[in-house]
Design a protein around this motif. Structure first.
Motif, mmCIF file in Angstrom:
data_model
loop_
_atom_site.group_PDB
_atom_site.id
_atom_site.type_symbol
_atom_site.label_atom_id
_atom_site.label_comp_id
_atom_site.label_asym_id
_atom_site.label_seq_id
_atom_site.Cartn_x
_atom_site.Cartn_y
_atom_site.Cartn_z
ATOM 1 N N MET A 164 0.749 -1.113 -0.086
ATOM 2 C CA MET A 164 0.097 0.060 -0.063
ATOM 3 C C MET A 164 0.843 1.393 -0.020
ATOM 4 O O MET A 164 0.239 2.430 -0.560
ATOM 5 N N ARG A 165 2.055 1.102 0.542
ATOM 6 C CA ARG A 165 3.054 2.345 0.332
ATOM 7 C C ARG A 165 3.298 2.532 -0.885
ATOM 8 O O ARG A 165 3.493 3.684 -1.533
ATOM 9 N N ARG B 248 1.903 1.465 -3.570
ATOM 10 C CA ARG B 248 0.426 1.941 -4.378
ATOM 11 C C ARG B 248 0.383 3.607 -4.075
ATOM 12 O O ARG B 248 -0.028 4.146 -5.171
ATOM 13 N N SER B 249 0.499 4.127 -2.765
ATOM 14 C CA SER B 249 0.307 5.450 -2.695
ATOM 15 C C SER B 249 1.427 6.181 -3.568
ATOM 16 O O SER B 249 1.252 7.201 -4.082
ATOM 17 N N PHE C 41 0.824 8.904 -6.622
ATOM 18 C CA PHE C 41 1.479 10.389 -6.646
ATOM 19 C C PHE C 41 2.559 10.534 -7.630
ATOM 20 O O PHE C 41 2.513 11.660 -8.681
ATOM 21 N N HIS D 268 0.338 11.582 -10.537
ATOM 22 C CA HIS D 268 -0.039 12.937 -10.681
ATOM 23 C C HIS D 268 1.095 13.988 -10.921
ATOM 24 O O HIS D 268 0.905 14.940 -11.709
ATOM 25 N N GLU D 269 2.229 13.460 -10.448
ATOM 26 C CA GLU D 269 3.451 14.285 -10.735
ATOM 27 C C GLU D 269 3.832 14.112 -11.995
ATOM 28 O O GLU D 269 4.203 15.341 -12.602
ATOM 29 N N THR E 209 1.314 16.474 -14.037
ATOM 30 C CA THR E 209 1.505 17.621 -13.853
ATOM 31 C C THR E 209 2.755 18.406 -14.588
ATOM 32 O O THR E 209 2.698 19.691 -15.102
ATOM 33 N N TYR F 254 -5.635 17.680 -14.375
ATOM 34 C CA TYR F 254 -6.467 16.572 -13.783
ATOM 35 C C TYR F 254 -7.861 16.767 -13.983
ATOM 36 O O TYR F 254 -8.495 18.057 -13.725
ATOM 37 N N PHE G 117 -8.138 10.137 -13.256
ATOM 38 C CA PHE G 117 -7.834 9.030 -12.173
ATOM 39 C C PHE G 117 -8.709 8.841 -11.237
ATOM 40 O O PHE G 117 -8.968 9.696 -10.391
ATOM 41 N N TYR H 46 9.851 6.128 -10.633
ATOM 42 C CA TYR H 46 9.496 6.927 -9.577
ATOM 43 C C TYR H 46 9.523 6.034 -8.250
ATOM 44 O O TYR H 46 10.098 6.439 -7.232
#
Lengths: 475, 475
Positions: free
Chosen positions: A129-130, A132-133, A137, A140-141, A144, A150, A220, A267
């Motif tokens: 889950m870390r 996944r998080s 990000f 999104h990064e 952006t 978005y 997303f 990433y």
């Protein structure tokens, strides 16, 4: 209160620290392995049992919540550089070893799925889950940084014309005795939205509307399939990423998709080193328990580098069919679905053959037969193929599906008519071709497939916090 | 292909550029104002009409999609520094001025709502949605920087115990003749998930499970209310942000909420300067058309700085009631709902009085009567108030609602029993108190309220791409 990640990385020796977390293990009535979720690593907290009463020590069980205060010192033991000499200890919540389900031993994945609210307290799920998080990000990064906006696509939709799969109905009508119209059918005019509504299967069509004004957008968000698929690859509710770009043709679309996936994987390679190393080891152990023939042959991090370190091979559907037709497994009838002729839909076994055996690199297939693809894809001049592309990955097969969109009003209308799609349902989608139409493209990536790939987890139910599948909406 | 934002900010004079976008206006058969969505600003493209045929020039209408190639030169006219001397021009898609709805004139917001697929082609909506996108990234960036993990809460939920509002049912049963059980009720055992399911109203309870392992998490996803509220402040589908933190008490929760909002607003002030300046001017024009008494008195950017540049005032509910009871509008019976006694629920008029008149700064109210707050909030030792907090903003009233959660199993069970909430429904939520419980807190922020605040838009339907409201699920 300091988190363990920063204590381990930056707290000076001999500093006083205060740290809160949960007991992973308590050894020799002396060594607490404390975890607070900020990192895979535990902080070793050393209690001098002469300073604490027996009753307190008895409450230090796996799963108990504590705050400890003490001095950070160099560790005498092996396995950690530093440890805390505990001067104060406060127990917030106990975890009775007789009833607490998450004991320090191996639990089956099936058991842990039934304890989805507690499985996050294991190293494996916390690491997944870390990652996944971090992947989210990274997504999104990336967008952006590359000038995308978005865009939140609607979840409840009045349109059922997308045809991407079975849908869930959304309603506030009385389920037992719904109002009926004159012909005896359910009168959805009385429903909350004044019409029949469903959960979305894709935000693409709406994203196209935004791309045709903002230029580059991405969604997303959650999407849904009411398909009765009880497999390790399907969820009824999953998150999807769908970029959509004006003035991008299929080549530009493929360039973007390749760069995007590589950058997002880079990433997590950069930001989740520790969790990925743990998951790599975990996968290796799991593979060892499999028969030789079923092993993947590549380690997790090796597989990630396989994707980031080489360009993806681009092959037309027609070329791929030729390769498959002449392949050993096809000739020896080893494929479950033999490849005879142009027009066949490719199955997972074919995709994996192309990636893992033939090309030995990620593959982008493009220019598919129009017949097996969606109505909105751009027809090629040959009149029989469309500008579709799928990206195929080792281990999981298709990870991305995309296309250049049909921008010509008349061609799109004709296609919709052939397929019996009502123009009235999609009047606004046709407007995008009536007014200022242009070449545009996009793709979709199922986020959980990406998390599976990045974490090496075999079952998609283990990469989303609370999976929704047929017969299961617990929690 | 280069985007207009980078041409205007960094392309060298006399460079050759190729740019694609949509015509905003075409003046004097010579000056095209081209927009590609990357920025509010148009790129002036100058066509020498002697080089292009009449037929081509006639197709350069508002809304048409073009690619132009040419040389970037210093502009002779006023209003822009640079312009493109066009050498080639390609028209991708026309926009017939007779039928294209988005003409360069003032359209009513109601009309634009009916054209939600095209309204994004106006300056106002493009600016709002760019700010929305930046706010969303600011949210992810803030939490990532502060050690939080992004957590995807389930959208379809089998629980109806949260009590935050009316829910939408999700089903695949035949709506006309659903299967019935022995007692004649709908047999949801036959439904897709084997039970009755709804769309979530909040991801908080599930986020608590993750906070109690990862330490600090946040959700950012869609939530739903099936309430028949046809107002400018309500949506049936909206996005919510819900951070949840282990070992945070109410004070730490307030500190976080204040810092979070200030930082996110600072993020858009920094990254959306141009769009905010436009929206500031737009709001000013709109205010001028209102009667003096209804004007807000503060400009948009002024209001944003009002939030970022001063600490929020923290006041207990009890103090607030005293202030309101003794206030002029209460004594002069100007409040629609007069404040008589402790225990009253505060209305928007009271919240705005406290923020805009009495304190003249953002206000955090805390320690509310238990009776008017949710079952999961931490009971204070006085036995009648709970550790709840609401943040009140100028113009919009409540923007954040949060609390310290009840971490004591017995107190929570007693409260649930009082309210008739079935323990069996929330067995897993109670488990979080059975095993390793600890002080923890969190809050919720309706994302569209934040977008409204940051953009100055009066109606919440104008800050989400495709709004869902009673009788409306178009697109």
């Amino acid at each position: 209160m300091t988190r363990i990640r920063s204590i381990l990385s930056e707290a000076p020796l001999l500093s006083e620290v205060s740290v809160s977390g949960w007991v992973r293990t308590f050894r020799s009535n002396r060594f607490i392995a404390l975890n607070d979720g900020s990192t895979l690593e535990n902080l070793q907290c050393v209690v001098d049992f002469e300073n604490f009463d027996e009753a307190t020590l008895r409450r230090i069980n796996t799963g108990a919540a504590l705050t400890v205060r003490g001095t950070l010192v160099e560790s005498q033991g092996r396995g950690q550089k530093v440890e805390v000499q505990v001067s104060q200890l406060e127990i917030h919540g106990d975890a009775d070893p007789e009833s607490y389900p998450i004991q320090p031993k191996k639990h089956s994945m099936e058991f842990l799925r039934e304890q989805a609210h507690l499985r996050i307290r294991t190293n494996t799920f916390a690491a997944v889950m870390r990652v996944r998080s971090a992947l989210a990000f990274g997504v999104h990064e990336y967008f952006t940084r590359n000038g995308f906006y978005y865009f939140h696509a609607p979840i409840i939709t009045g349109s059922d014309a997308e045809g991407a799969g079975e849908m869930f109905r959304v309603s506030t009508l009385d389920p037992l005795t719904p109002p009926r119209d004159e012909s005896g059918n359910v009168d959805f005019g009385e429903d909350f939205f004044g019409k029949e509504t469903n959960l979305t299967v894709s935000g693409q069509l709406e994203a196209e509307a935004y791309a045709m004004a903002l230029g580059k957008v991405y969604t997303f968000g959650p999407t849904f399939r009411a398909e009765n698929s009880n497999t390790s690859r399907h969820l009824a509710e999953f998150w999807m990423i769908e970029p959509e770009m004006a003035f991008y043709d299929l080549d530009a679309n493929m360039d973007l998709a390749e760069d995007f996936i590589q950058e997002v994987i880079r990433y997590v390679l950069k930001h989740c080193e520790e969790d990925l190393a743990f998951l790599d080891k975990r996968l290796e152990d799991e593979e060892k328990r499999k028969p030789q023939a079923e092993r993947s042959g590549m380690g997790l991090i090796e597989k990630l580098r396989f994707v980031t370190d080489q360009p993806f091979k681009r092959v037309t559907y027609t070329e791929a069919i030729e390769i498959l037709r002449n392949s050993k497994p096809n000739k020896k009838k080893k494929f479950q679905y033999p490849i005879d002729a142009w027009g066949a839909d490719l199955q997972s076994e074919h995709e994996r053959y192309l990636v893992e055996k033939h090309f030995q690199c990620p593959v982008i297939l493009f220019n598919y037969p129009a017949e097996i693809k969606a109505f909105y894809m751009r027809l090629n001049d040959d009149g029989k193929t469309v500008r579709a592309m799928d990206i195929l990955f080792p281990g999981i097969g298709e990870i991305v599906g995309g296309s250049q969109r049909e921008e010509r009003l008349d061609v799109l209308q004709e296609k919709m008519q052939q397929l019996g799609i009502d123009e009235k349902e999609l009047w606004w989608y046709l407007d995008l071709r009536r007014f200022g139409t242009a070449v545009h493209s996009g793709f979709g990536l199922g986020f959980e497939r990406l998390v599976q790939f990045a974490t090496g987890m075999g079952n998609i139910r283990d990469v989303i916090p609370f999976p929704r599948t047929p017969q299961n909406a617990e929690f």
